[in-house]
Scaffold this motif. Sequence first.
Motif, PDB file in Angstrom:
ATOM      1  N   GLY A 352       0.809  -1.212   0.000  1.00  0.00           N
ATOM      2  CA  GLY A 352       0.000   0.000   0.000  1.00  0.00           C
ATOM      3  C   GLY A 352       0.841   1.260   0.000  1.00  0.00           C
ATOM      4  O   GLY A 352       0.531   2.228  -0.704  1.00  0.00           O
ATOM      5  N   ASN A 353       1.915   1.288   0.774  1.00  0.00           N
ATOM      6  CA  ASN A 353       2.793   2.455   0.773  1.00  0.00           C
ATOM      7  C   ASN A 353       3.442   2.655  -0.590  1.00  0.00           C
ATOM      8  O   ASN A 353       3.703   3.792  -1.014  1.00  0.00           O
ATOM      9  N   THR A 354       3.704   1.548  -1.278  1.00  0.00           N
ATOM     10  CA  THR A 354       4.271   1.643  -2.624  1.00  0.00           C
ATOM     11  C   THR A 354       3.240   2.166  -3.617  1.00  0.00           C
ATOM     12  O   THR A 354       3.541   3.043  -4.442  1.00  0.00           O
ATOM     13  N   THR A 355       2.006   1.664  -3.539  1.00  0.00           N
ATOM     14  CA  THR A 355       0.986   2.101  -4.496  1.00  0.00           C
ATOM     15  C   THR A 355       0.566   3.559  -4.269  1.00  0.00           C
ATOM     16  O   THR A 355       0.315   4.283  -5.233  1.00  0.00           O
ATOM     17  N   VAL A 356       0.495   4.007  -3.011  1.00  0.00           N
ATOM     18  CA  VAL A 356       0.157   5.413  -2.797  1.00  0.00           C
ATOM     19  C   VAL A 356       1.311   6.311  -3.241  1.00  0.00           C
ATOM     20  O   VAL A 356       1.085   7.448  -3.694  1.00  0.00           O
ATOM     21  N   ALA A 357       2.558   5.817  -3.121  1.00  0.00           N
ATOM     22  CA  ALA A 357       3.700   6.599  -3.616  1.00  0.00           C
ATOM     23  C   ALA A 357       3.625   6.753  -5.132  1.00  0.00           C
ATOM     24  O   ALA A 357       3.876   7.840  -5.673  1.00  0.00           O
ATOM     25  N   ILE A 358       3.270   5.669  -5.821  1.00  0.00           N
ATOM     26  CA  ILE A 358       3.121   5.749  -7.281  1.00  0.00           C
ATOM     27  C   ILE A 358       1.979   6.701  -7.635  1.00  0.00           C
ATOM     28  O   ILE A 358       2.100   7.528  -8.559  1.00  0.00           O
ATOM     29  N   ALA A 359       0.869   6.612  -6.913  1.00  0.00           N
ATOM     30  CA  ALA A 359      -0.268   7.489  -7.187  1.00  0.00           C
ATOM     31  C   ALA A 359       0.094   8.951  -6.950  1.00  0.00           C
ATOM     32  O   ALA A 359      -0.264   9.829  -7.741  1.00  0.00           O
ATOM     33  N   ALA A 360       0.814   9.229  -5.857  1.00  0.00           N
ATOM     34  CA  ALA A 360       1.222  10.607  -5.564  1.00  0.00           C
ATOM     35  C   ALA A 360       2.209  11.113  -6.611  1.00  0.00           C
ATOM     36  O   ALA A 360       2.185  12.302  -6.983  1.00  0.00           O
ATOM     37  N   TYR A 361       3.070  10.240  -7.096  1.00  0.00           N
ATOM     38  CA  TYR A 361       4.001  10.617  -8.162  1.00  0.00           C
ATOM     39  C   TYR A 361       3.238  11.024  -9.422  1.00  0.00           C
ATOM     40  O   TYR A 361       3.566  12.035 -10.061  1.00  0.00           O
ATOM     41  N   ARG A 362       2.212  10.262  -9.773  1.00  0.00           N
ATOM     42  CA  ARG A 362       1.427  10.577 -10.962  1.00  0.00           C
ATOM     43  C   ARG A 362       0.685  11.907 -10.788  1.00  0.00           C
ATOM     44  O   ARG A 362       0.556  12.689 -11.724  1.00  0.00           O
ATOM     45  N   ILE A 363       0.213  12.174  -9.569  1.00  0.00           N
ATOM     46  CA  ILE A 363      -0.443  13.459  -9.302  1.00  0.00           C
ATOM     47  C   ILE A 363       0.560  14.598  -9.457  1.00  0.00           C
ATOM     48  O   ILE A 363       0.267  15.625 -10.083  1.00  0.00           O
ATOM     49  N   ALA A 364       1.750  14.424  -8.867  1.00  0.00           N
ATOM     50  CA  ALA A 364       2.769  15.473  -8.930  1.00  0.00           C
ATOM     51  C   ALA A 364       3.225  15.718 -10.364  1.00  0.00           C
ATOM     52  O   ALA A 364       3.381  16.883 -10.787  1.00  0.00           O
ATOM     53  N   ILE A 365       3.423  14.649 -11.132  1.00  0.00           N
ATOM     54  CA  ILE A 365       3.836  14.801 -12.532  1.00  0.00           C
ATOM     55  C   ILE A 365       2.789  15.578 -13.319  1.00  0.00           C
ATOM     56  O   ILE A 365       3.106  16.458 -14.138  1.00  0.00           O
ATOM     57  N   SER A 366       1.524  15.287 -13.081  1.00  0.00           N
ATOM     58  CA  SER A 366       0.453  15.973 -13.812  1.00  0.00           C
ATOM     59  C   SER A 366       0.368  17.446 -13.454  1.00  0.00           C
ATOM     60  O   SER A 366      -0.198  18.240 -14.206  1.00  0.00           O
TER      61      SER A 366
END
Length: 577
Positions: A352-366
């Motif tokens: 879960g910590n890995t998937t939320v990190a990926i999700a936050a990365y995608r938000i930041a990139i956008s």
Amino acid sequence: RTKAFQKISTMAARLSIAAALAAIIALVVAPSSLAFAPPSSLLVGGTKSSSFVQQHVITRANTVATSMITELVTDIPSILASASTTIPAVTTDALSTLSASSSNLLSFSDQGQNLAGIFFQCSLLPYLFFLSFLSFRGNRTPDLGNFGWQFLLLFVLGTIPSGIVTRSVYADSLANVDWLHGGAEALLTITNVLIVLGFREAMTNPNYTTSGSKFGNVPKIIAGAAVVAFAVACSTGTGLGFEVHSPFLFGIGNLPEETVMNLPFVQHSEPINALSIPTWAIHFSSVFEFLFAMDLIWKFAETTNNPKWKGLTWGMLPLHASGICACTYHFFYNPSSLQFLVELQAFLTLLGNTTVAIAAYRIAISNGWTLKELNPFPKSEVSPEGIAIDEAAVMPYTVVASKESELVLAAKLTALTIGSSYVLKYGELAFDLPLTENAVAAGAIVLGIPAATAAFYYNRGKKEGGESGFSLPSFGKDGEGLSMADVKKFGVSGTVAYILTELAFWAVAFPVASTALYQTTGHWPDVMNDTGDRGAVLAFIFGAANIARLLVPLRLGAALALAPWVDENIINREDKQ
């Protein structure tokens, strides 16, 4: 012996209090450096009084911290002297006791030498990445909501003194020491409350971007005070007479044993390590609040006009499953035979910590995040990219009118939490299942509830369409003659899909191997200290890997079936939008 252990635990607890005070000062005083906050030019009213309160809190906290550290340093020689005369006489006793109970130490900080401990420790790094990406100013993450995610680190810190007291004084699992267990979980509940309050206010308060939060720093100060109170309880609880099974908050709400046994549906008496009503309430509150947070973050995509936020809801799903693992373990009264639930909880936390990190990365990139953001030196004030990000950071939210006030929602949550606590605590006494240590039933609960949550959001995303919908992978008709060349035809998507299928195998292999060893030998593997256990687990995995080689066409077929989904939902999400 008890006095020596109490002195050592007191010293550790004092250290934790000092660390907590330092963390509170950092989080309360400098929120603007950690998360999005309105520019000072947009803040109106209350600035002077807020600054005075902050300065008073800082001064007082520094005074207390300095006094505490000075007292600690002064006491260290006497503590060590006392311990040096007491501990040698009981060293063999203590070590044998801890060794005999090592397989039963099943919670949080007392998992350091087990597989669960490895997963828990590894989960910290991706969570730090998550906080970093989430705090990117272009995301417009609500300050209080972001503080809530950061406060989770203090929950982790809070498990350290509780773990020390649990092991040194009671030689038991934190899950069985109700007053410490409930206190530690209360910090997790506070985390979820902060997240919900922060995101909900940003979505419903039209004055948020101009006047800031209507709550001010009050929630942060209360949360910090809760950390200090828990640290104090850890250092003084044993001296006040709290026993291993003393209930959290003195068991307020617990029914008398005679009353329980006179209930018409009750068939069994409660085990001595059963959770109290306050501790069950804390667990249910955390689960309900986290589900509420998932819903708010899904809706936050509309508030910011950025559908990437819905990906964070999906990323939170393994963490929701991790919480269900803990509740399921407590439902069966924390038996050592269901240790795999603890390992699964730890693995789901890492996932879960890995998937939320990926999700936050995608938000930041956008929102314009680039590698330049990693530069620690001051940014150029005339950079076009920086100017664009700063302008986006102060864009107002698309707010919607709130249908219910915070008080009404709090009353509903309280009623649901208390009702669920009573129903589960005393209702399960009408059945044999909770006392059977049934691994199949436990697995069904752990898989069933998160699966229902995932199905809800899948159908919701399917109705809404666009970024919110996920296309589930399916196997093709042709599966003969498959090779890595077929996977490579999909390029990066094929490679990522193959890696995911292999990771799935290894993720399942460790818990399965540990369970197999337990069923064979009657104890759970200690892969850090016992070479025999480590060799047995690796041998089991090696054997399973060789059997899996016979299924290479199926594994390649799974990778090929997964590749289009990876390409659509991970690699090329921008094109899909």
